[in-house]
Each structure stands twice: as C-alpha cells, then as structure tokens.
Enzyme design. Sequence first.
Site, PDB file in Angstrom:
ATOM      1  N   GLU A  49      23.563 -45.272  39.481  1.00  0.00           N
ATOM      2  CA  GLU A  49      24.431 -44.220  39.987  1.00  0.00           C
ATOM      3  C   GLU A  49      25.873 -44.707  39.927  1.00  0.00           C
ATOM      4  OE1 GLU A  49      23.186 -43.347  43.914  1.00  0.00           O
ATOM      5  OE2 GLU A  49      24.947 -42.154  44.392  1.00  0.00           O
ATOM      6  N   ASP A  99      23.348 -38.964  48.600  1.00  0.00           N
ATOM      7  CA  ASP A  99      23.602 -38.681  47.189  1.00  0.00           C
ATOM      8  C   ASP A  99      22.562 -39.351  46.307  1.00  0.00           C
ATOM      9  OD1 ASP A  99      25.731 -37.095  47.642  1.00  0.00           O
ATOM     10  OD2 ASP A  99      27.247 -38.658  47.347  1.00  0.00           O
ATOM     11  N   ASP A 115      21.335 -43.679  50.009  1.00  0.00           N
ATOM     12  CA  ASP A 115      22.015 -42.687  50.852  1.00  0.00           C
ATOM     13  C   ASP A 115      21.667 -41.281  50.345  1.00  0.00           C
ATOM     14  OD1 ASP A 115      23.396 -42.371  48.532  1.00  0.00           O
ATOM     15  OD2 ASP A 115      25.263 -43.269  49.259  1.00  0.00           O
ATOM     16  N   ASP A 145      21.619 -45.384  45.091  1.00  0.00           N
ATOM     17  CA  ASP A 145      21.937 -45.943  46.404  1.00  0.00           C
ATOM     18  C   ASP A 145      21.017 -45.374  47.475  1.00  0.00           C
ATOM     19  OD1 ASP A 145      23.935 -47.330  45.215  1.00  0.00           O
ATOM     20  OD2 ASP A 145      25.514 -45.899  45.753  1.00  0.00           O
TER      21      ASP A 145
END
Length: 693
Positions: free
Chosen positions: A448, A525, A523, A521
């Site tokens: 990403e 997103d 998280d 990641d």
Amino acid sequence: MAKDNKSKDYGAEQISVLEGLEPVRRRPGMYIGSTGPDGLHHLVWEIFDNSRDEAMAGHADTIEVVLLPDDHVRVADNGRGIPTAIHPKTKVSALETVMTVLHAGGKFGGEGSGYKVSGGLHGVGASVVNALSDYTRAEVHREGEIFAQEFSQGNKKGPVKKIGKSKDNGTVITFKPDATIFKEGIKFDWKTVIDRLRQQAYLVKKLRVTVIDAREAGKVDSTKTFWFKDQGIEVPSITYYFEGGIQSMVRHYNQLQKPIHETVFYCEKEQDNVGVEISLQYVDDISARIVPFANNIYNPEHGTHVTGFKTALTRLLNTYGKKNNIIKESDGPLSGDDVLEGLTVVISVKLAEIQFEGQTKAKLGSTEAQGAVTTVFGDAFGTFMEEHPDEAKAIINKVLLALRARKAAKAAKDSILRKGALEGMTLPGKLADCQSKDATESEIFIVEGDSAGGTAKMGRDRRTQAILPLRGKILNVERARLDKMLASNEIKNLVIAMGTSIGDTFDIDKMRYHKMVIATDADVDGSHITTLILTLFYRYFRAVIDAGYVYIAQPPLYKIKKGKELFYAYTDEDKEKILKSLGAQGVDEIDDSDHSGDEEEVEGEAEATSAEASASQGKRAQKISIQRYKGLGEMNAEELWETTMDPARRVLKQVKVEDAEAANKVFDTLMGSEVAPRKAFIQSNAKMANLDI
Ligand code: 0RA
C-alpha cells in the site's frame, strides 16, 4: 427412499473388510481430515450424524449436544437405542461392534431399516471417534433397561453392563478427545458447533436440536439423567427447531435482504431413487447464494445437483418470460448467470450411492442427481409460477434486469478491450519485477502506497520477489462498480502484472507468480484495500484463489528491544509473552490509537533468571522499549525483510475461498444498496459507460 445396497447380504467377504482401530490412531487424518480444529470438531459431527440419521429414519425427534467441563462432549438422542444383545456368532453386542470396529455401521443398515442417508452408514463414525478419544462412554436406554459401556482410546474398559431401568429409548455418547492426537488442543469452539448444528437442524425439518454449553458448570455427573437439561443446572443453551426445514433456511439467509416476492418456493419429491428438496426466493441483490447439500453434506463447489437445477431454472424462466411477453425477442435469451442474480436457493438431495468429484466432499459427482433435480424442480417450479403469477412476474423482471446489465457491461468491456486496455500491455512501470521467470518460485507483494513500496523494493530478494505498490484509498476514490474498477489504473496494473488476462481470455497457466501477497497496513484503509482485492479475486479470478496463490502478509505489530536483544510481536498476546520472558514488570497498557509509533519504556527486572538474560545478570536493569508499527512504511528495509518478506521467517495467511466470500459480503455492504448508480449504468448505452472510464 433408496435402499443401501452395500449393507445387504452381510457375508464373510464384508466381514473381512472390518478392521481394528489401530489404523485410525496411526493415520487420523485419513478418517477425520486433520488433527487440527477441523478434525477435532469432526468428532462431534460424526457422533451427532448418527443420531441425526436415527431421526431421519423417523425414530428420533430430539438430539441434545452438551459441551461438558474438562473437554467432554455428550450427544443424546431419543431414538431406538443401539442394540445391545450379544450376537450369537460374533459373541459381542452390536453396541460394542459399533464402538470398536471400523465400518461396523453397515451391519445394521439392512433392508427395511429405512435409513434415508446412507452416505455415512448408521453408526459408522462412532468407532473412529472412540479410537481418537481418551475416554468414551456409550449409554443405551432400550427395552426398559439402561446399558452402559466405557472405552479408552478405542479399547473397552469392560463389558456392556446393565446399570438401571428406564422408560425411555435412546442413545447417549460421551467422549473426551485424546489430547495426544489433537496436538493443537481439544477446546471446542461454541460458534463452530452451533453453526453446524443449526445447519443440520434446517436439513431435518421438525428435528429439535438443543446445544448446551456446560463447560463452566463446575463438576457435573452427566450420567444422572437421560437429558442433560433435566439435571436442572443453569447453563447457556440454544434450541433449533425448524418446521419448514430448508424453507426456513432460505428465510434465514434472506433476513437481512429485501425479498422481491413474498412466497418462498418449496418442493420435495423422490425421483428415480433420489430424494430432492429445494427452496428458493429472489432478493434485491446482484449476487447469488446457492447452498447445495448431498446427504446433508454441504458441497461448496456445487456439482451435479446444482447443474440440474440451473438447467431447469434457466429453461423455465425463458419459457415463461417469452410466453407472457415479458422477455422481448430483442432481449435474447436469459443466460444461466442472469437467472442467478439475487437468487437464494437451498438444494438438498439424498442418494443411496453418493459420489464426489476430487478428494474432498466439496463437489457432488453422482450423475443421477442431475436428472432427478431437473425433473422434480422443473415440474414444481413450473406449477409454482402458474399458481403465483405475481411472484413469477417479479422474478422475470428481476432477471431481465440482469440480462440487460450484462449486455451493457459486455458492450462497455468490448469497447475497453478494443482500446487495448489490457491486451498487449507492457508491464506497468510501477512494478519492480523479480528476475526469475519461473512462476512457481516467483512472488509478488502488493503493498500500500509508494513509500512502503520503496522500502519493500530495498528489502526484497530481487531474484524471486516482485513489488507492486498500489495507491492508497482506491476503494474510497472508486466507490463504484467493480467493472469500473477494472478500468482503474491501479487494478489494471495488478491484472497486467499477474499475466492471466481476465474474463473469457483468463488463463491461470499464465499466472506469473504463484504467490501473491497482499501487504497492507493494519488500519481501516489497509483493510479496505484488502477487501477490495479479495472481492476482485472472488468475482473475477476465483481460480487464482482456488489454486492457493493468494496470501495475506502478517507483519508484526510491535518491536521490542532490550539492550541488544530484539523481538517482534505479531499479536498482543505475543507481546505480553515476550515482555514476561524479559522480566518486565509494571507494564502500563499502551493506548494504541493515540500513541501509535511511540516508543514506550519499561523497567526490566534486575535479577533476571532466564538463561538468555543471564549474560546481563549482575548488571543494572536494562530498559525495554516497545515500538508499535502502524504501517509497513514505519519499518526499514531490513526490518520488513526479517519480519514479513523472508520466506524462512515470515508468516503468511493463505486466502481460502471462504475468506474471499466474506470479503465480497463486506464489499457489498460498503457499497450499500446503491440501486441508483446501477440503474443508471444499465440504462446507459455502451458509449456512455465508456465515457465514465
Ligand atoms: C442400528 C440399529 C438400531 C439402532 C441403531 C443402529 C442406532 C444407532 C445410533 C447411533 C446414535 N444413535 C443411534 N440410534 C440408533 C436399531 C435396530 C432396531 O431396534 O430394530
């Protein structure tokens, strides 16, 4: 219902195939699939299925499954009870035979026994469970008496004993899995248990299945009453009872959906020795839920019953639509896929002789199922449409919408392809390819963002590892239909890098990497991007998932340092363990959300006793620092290699089709039920659609 031919004429030759239980303990995987959690739960299914077969034969209507303290499980049914009389020839009781001889079930499934499900013979699995259990107790209530016999690792501890009187009939099997066989543990998972038992309760209508979690009940003597519930101990329990059988299952699947017609279709009939039961309802959705079973075994890869169903459904809807002038000549015929949009269907067939395709029971191969389903469903659904014209019209209009959307999408895709969007494209500039051209050793990491991409490029083994950075937030930016996303540069890059092409020209043999590792990641997103990629694969590249090529990287959450010692923790549990082993004390809870990336310091215990720490003994306490990684970008190249990319040390999660299916559901929810853009897309012509891209 079909008879079980195998169990007739139980002669000497059959007896020769009976075996002791040593093979089961030697190679458990051969009998229960694995010795991991799946295999462990399989023990419960084997015992439960015997009781369920007794219920399907019409002799029991209630089954109680209890998770007991100390990893015991208890399954009781109010069937006839396993016969306990001593067989004059073999000198052992049927009960003991069922419990100690492999494949013993066939002996009792003869003529007139009325066993509807013969995929597993009555009682077959009990010996396998017995072999793999530290302790087994079989209790039979029959002919006014209570009989009991106990076993350990498949060996009887003594003869069948009469232990009391009973007015009930039934069988109670209690067992504790052998922890030396199930090395990953013998803890049962409540949700796994109730999910499977709920499913089975749907498949046998009017069967009452009670599941009880008595694991926290302290010491219980579960031999006191026939039903555990009669002991009067307050414990969590759940009861499943479905009057409508698979019809109730369809309603259950559709409870969060918007049905487009009221009446749920249902039929049940036997045809050429095949029992066929089908229920369906259409909802306002694009995807289909096809849930097929053969002899109560779920077949995730479908098979002959589904093929027969699709054939009949497509033919019937085309005929009805044309006859009633809803489908116009210019529309052309509905395709097999059109008629599946928005469909929820449960198909359950019962066969005397069940055959599967391939090694697993994932796909039904029995050819007689196809014809039987086509005939039974064709007749019944034809009648249903004649008798329910409103439902019929709603369904035809729904699938017609699918047909028109398909045509518009194809026109749009053709025009993309004409422009050469995918074909003849050179590898994307963003791709840092690997040197190897051997797909079996090549890996592609999808990371990403450009910064993580840069780090990964530096950290990788460039011989076998390729890196493709994807721009973050693609999902938010392209909150749109997936076919539009295929036109996005990010996704296009991915598809081109894979080398397989897409749609009609897809060819898995052209896959350039046999490991595709999604590394986003930890998280929101990151998980959006993972969801998007998995959905994309679920819908357009299922074969790549099936081939086992798709993985999710498992980067560490924390880096823990003490002096020169360095540890990575992949979970919070890991972290605690490491800190403990370092002798840290008074570790404050770290607030992950606010202090992510912060380094935290804790005092190490001065007098460390562990072997590793002995070098520092006598010295002053060393500081322990904990760093939380929020994203891959926070690692340097070396750290990324050590923790996430190095084949020798990394942990990868292989994506199974169920994972992708789950992502697909999440994706649908994220997209919401946005009917408007979809309508617009359908109404627009190819040129318009092309403009958007
Ligand atoms: C064979 C014959 C009969 C009952 C069973 C098997 C039986 C097995 C299991 C396993 C769990 N629950 C069960 N209930 C019954 C009875 C034959 C007869 O009585 O005529």
